[in-house]
Write a protein that holds these residues in place. Structure first.
Motif, PDB file in Angstrom:
ATOM      1  N   SER A 129       0.810  -1.221   0.000  1.00 49.12           N
ATOM      2  CA  SER A 129       0.000   0.000   0.000  1.00 49.12           C
ATOM      3  C   SER A 129       0.843   1.270   0.000  1.00 49.12           C
ATOM      4  CB  SER A 129      -0.947  -0.007   1.201  1.00 49.12           C
ATOM      5  OG  SER A 129      -0.212  -0.089   2.422  1.00 49.12           O
ATOM      6  N   LYS A 130       2.039   1.203   0.572  1.00 44.60           N
ATOM      7  CA  LYS A 130       2.911   2.385   0.606  1.00 44.60           C
ATOM      8  C   LYS A 130       4.196   2.180  -0.185  1.00 44.60           C
ATOM      9  CE  LYS A 130       1.203   3.921   5.115  1.00 44.60           C
ATOM     10  NZ  LYS A 130       1.579   4.253   6.524  1.00 44.60           N
ATOM     11  N   ALA A 131       4.260   1.100  -0.928  1.00 44.13           N
ATOM     12  CA  ALA A 131       5.507   0.768  -1.639  1.00 44.13           C
ATOM     13  C   ALA A 131       5.760   1.706  -2.803  1.00 44.13           C
ATOM     14  CB  ALA A 131       5.444  -0.667  -2.137  1.00 44.13           C
ATOM     15  N   TYR A 132       7.033   2.007  -3.008  1.00 48.07           N
ATOM     16  CA  TYR A 132       7.487   2.667  -4.228  1.00 48.07           C
ATOM     17  C   TYR A 132       7.837   1.580  -5.241  1.00 48.07           C
ATOM     18  CZ  TYR A 132       7.725   7.042  -1.649  1.00 48.07           C
ATOM     19  OH  TYR A 132       7.394   8.168  -0.922  1.00 48.07           O
ATOM     20  N   TRP A 133       7.528   1.828  -6.488  1.00 46.59           N
ATOM     21  CA  TRP A 133       7.811   0.876  -7.561  1.00 46.59           C
ATOM     22  C   TRP A 133       8.895   1.457  -8.453  1.00 46.59           C
ATOM     23  CZ3 TRP A 133       4.347  -3.486  -8.736  1.00 46.59           C
ATOM     24  CH2 TRP A 133       3.284  -3.597  -7.839  1.00 46.59           C
ATOM     25  N   LEU A 134       9.946   0.699  -8.673  1.00 45.51           N
ATOM     26  CA  LEU A 134      11.019   1.110  -9.575  1.00 45.51           C
ATOM     27  C   LEU A 134      11.124   0.091 -10.706  1.00 45.51           C
ATOM     28  CD1 LEU A 134      13.534   2.808 -10.379  1.00 45.51           C
ATOM     29  CD2 LEU A 134      14.874   1.272  -8.916  1.00 45.51           C
ATOM     30  N   VAL A 135      10.661   0.476 -11.891  1.00 42.78           N
ATOM     31  CA  VAL A 135      10.869  -0.350 -13.073  1.00 42.78           C
ATOM     32  C   VAL A 135      12.289  -0.083 -13.560  1.00 42.78           C
ATOM     33  CG1 VAL A 135      10.133  -0.849 -15.425  1.00 42.78           C
ATOM     34  CG2 VAL A 135       8.429  -0.257 -13.686  1.00 42.78           C
ATOM     35  N   ALA A 136      13.105  -1.110 -13.627  1.00 41.06           N
ATOM     36  CA  ALA A 136      14.518  -0.947 -13.986  1.00 41.06           C
ATOM     37  C   ALA A 136      14.874  -1.960 -15.068  1.00 41.06           C
ATOM     38  CB  ALA A 136      15.413  -1.131 -12.756  1.00 41.06           C
TER      39      ALA A 136
END
Length: 371
Positions: A129-136
């Motif tokens: 719910s509070k996660a940051y998502w980093l597409v790498a």
């Protein structure tokens, strides 16, 4: 004894100040054990808190110890040692209880990325719910904007698959291309269209700018192979620079396309769907699928679309050097991208700096993204 007790107390206070959230594990061993006892895709009474999801698209061979794909450097260097079975997706998940970093391998293409991201968000074992998502991930890169090995932070994600098309051999003489936007009147129709079918998504621009400001001075790896490759791009000054960090938008399409004319199309397509605000820089396959799922997950409180970042590093150019035909150049690229090693290292160095900032200073970023 008093001196020792004071030293221990001081050390604890110091680490709590310098690295809030990391002095003790984000997920204690007992919590990890409870979650691992839960079956995938079934109700689970316990959830692992996730601070950052690192989204990768493919791996080569084994997860560790051999030639790396997008996942391996994160797995090895971040000590993502807790494996969570993920049969509802492409690849098992990897988690670090100390930092709250979770890594996923979605599989290649927008179909796999969309289904994997949705399955992840609906997994009861995880609190995203509070996660940051980093597409790498690696990408083709426009030589007008950057060199192989460079890493670009995107604001706009543009889909290259939703369209009308006629065969190239049947294109009317006055058409620039046989590929044009769905619901438009042809490739020269300038009428703006709203992206109602997932043709374009806009990320949190403030978060993108924050990530760029944090990483713009990161020194990226260079080597003799990519130095030789970029030397041929005469007339493209950005392509001839050593790798650097920049801001630039991503076009996702399931077809691996290549060539100067298609690079022109990608630039036109990006400008069209962003109404002139976007700048095509990187070409990949997955972003619009991944982000569409995160949009849906946001509606039910399982994710936050405003915490998504997309970082793509150039493993190859989207077109050959001047004077070189696209067909043989594309076939040679299929034997191995000249910038693969540099791109993977750039992703880890640049993306890792952002991951470290968020996880180490969670007290700053838990409630709201930086502005």
């Amino acid at each position: 004894m008093q001196l020792l007790a004071w030293a221990v107390l001081f050390a604890g206070a110091f680490f709590a100040t310098v690295s809030p959230g990391l002095a003790t594990p984000v997920a204690p061993p007992a919590l990890v054990a409870r979650v691992k006892a839960c079956a995938p895709a079934r109700p689970c009474a316990a959830r692992l808190p996730v601070r950052v999801v690192v989204v990768t698209m493919f791996e080569i061979g084994k997860d560790t110890g051999d030639k790396p794909g997008e996942f391996q450097l994160w797995k090895e260097r971040r000590k993502l040692d807790v494996t969570l079975p993920f049969p509802q997706g492409w690849h098992d998940l990897a988690y670090d209880p100390q930092t709250g970093v979770l890594a996923i391998v979605t599989g290649m293409g927008s179909i796999k990325s969309a289904t994997a991201a949705l399955a992840l968000g609906l997994d009861d074992r995880l609190d995203l719910s509070k996660a940051y998502w980093l597409v790498a991930g690696i990408a083709g890169i426009d030589p007008a904007d950057a060199s192989v090995g460079s890493a670009a932070w995107a604001r706009f994600l543009v889909d290259g698959d939703i369209a009308h098309e006629i065969d190239a051999r049947e294109i009317p003489a006055d058409w620039k291309t046989g590929y044009f936007a769905l619901h438009s009147k042809g490739p020269s129709d300038p009428t703006p269209l709203d992206p109602v079918n997932g043709e374009m998504f806009e990320l949190n621009a403030a978060l993108r700018d924050w990530a760029f400001a944090l990483t713009k001075d990161v020194k990226l790896p260079d080597d003799a192979t990519i130095t030789a490759a970029r030397a041929h791009y005469v007339g493209y000054p950005n392509a001839q620079k050593p790798p650097f960090v920049l801001k630039g938008d991503n076009l996702a399409a399931m077809t691996f396309w290549h060539g100067a004319k298609l690079t022109d199309w990608a630039n036109d397509w990006t400008r069209f769907w962003t109404r002139g605000q976007g700048e095509f820089v990187t070409s990949a396959m997955e972003e619009t699928g991944t982000f569409q799922s995160i949009e849906y997950l946001t509606r039910v409180g399982r994710a936050d679309r405003n915490r998504v970042m997309v970082l793509r590093a150039g493993s190859n150019f989207t077109m050959p050097p001047p004077g070189v035909a696209p067909a043989p150049y594309l076939l040679s690229e299929n034997q191995g991208y000249a910038g693969m090693t540099a791109a993977l290292e750039s992703l880890y160095l640049v993306g890792g700096k952002v991951v470290d900032e968020i996880t180490t200073h969670w007290d700053r970023y838990e409630k709201a993204p930086p502005k």
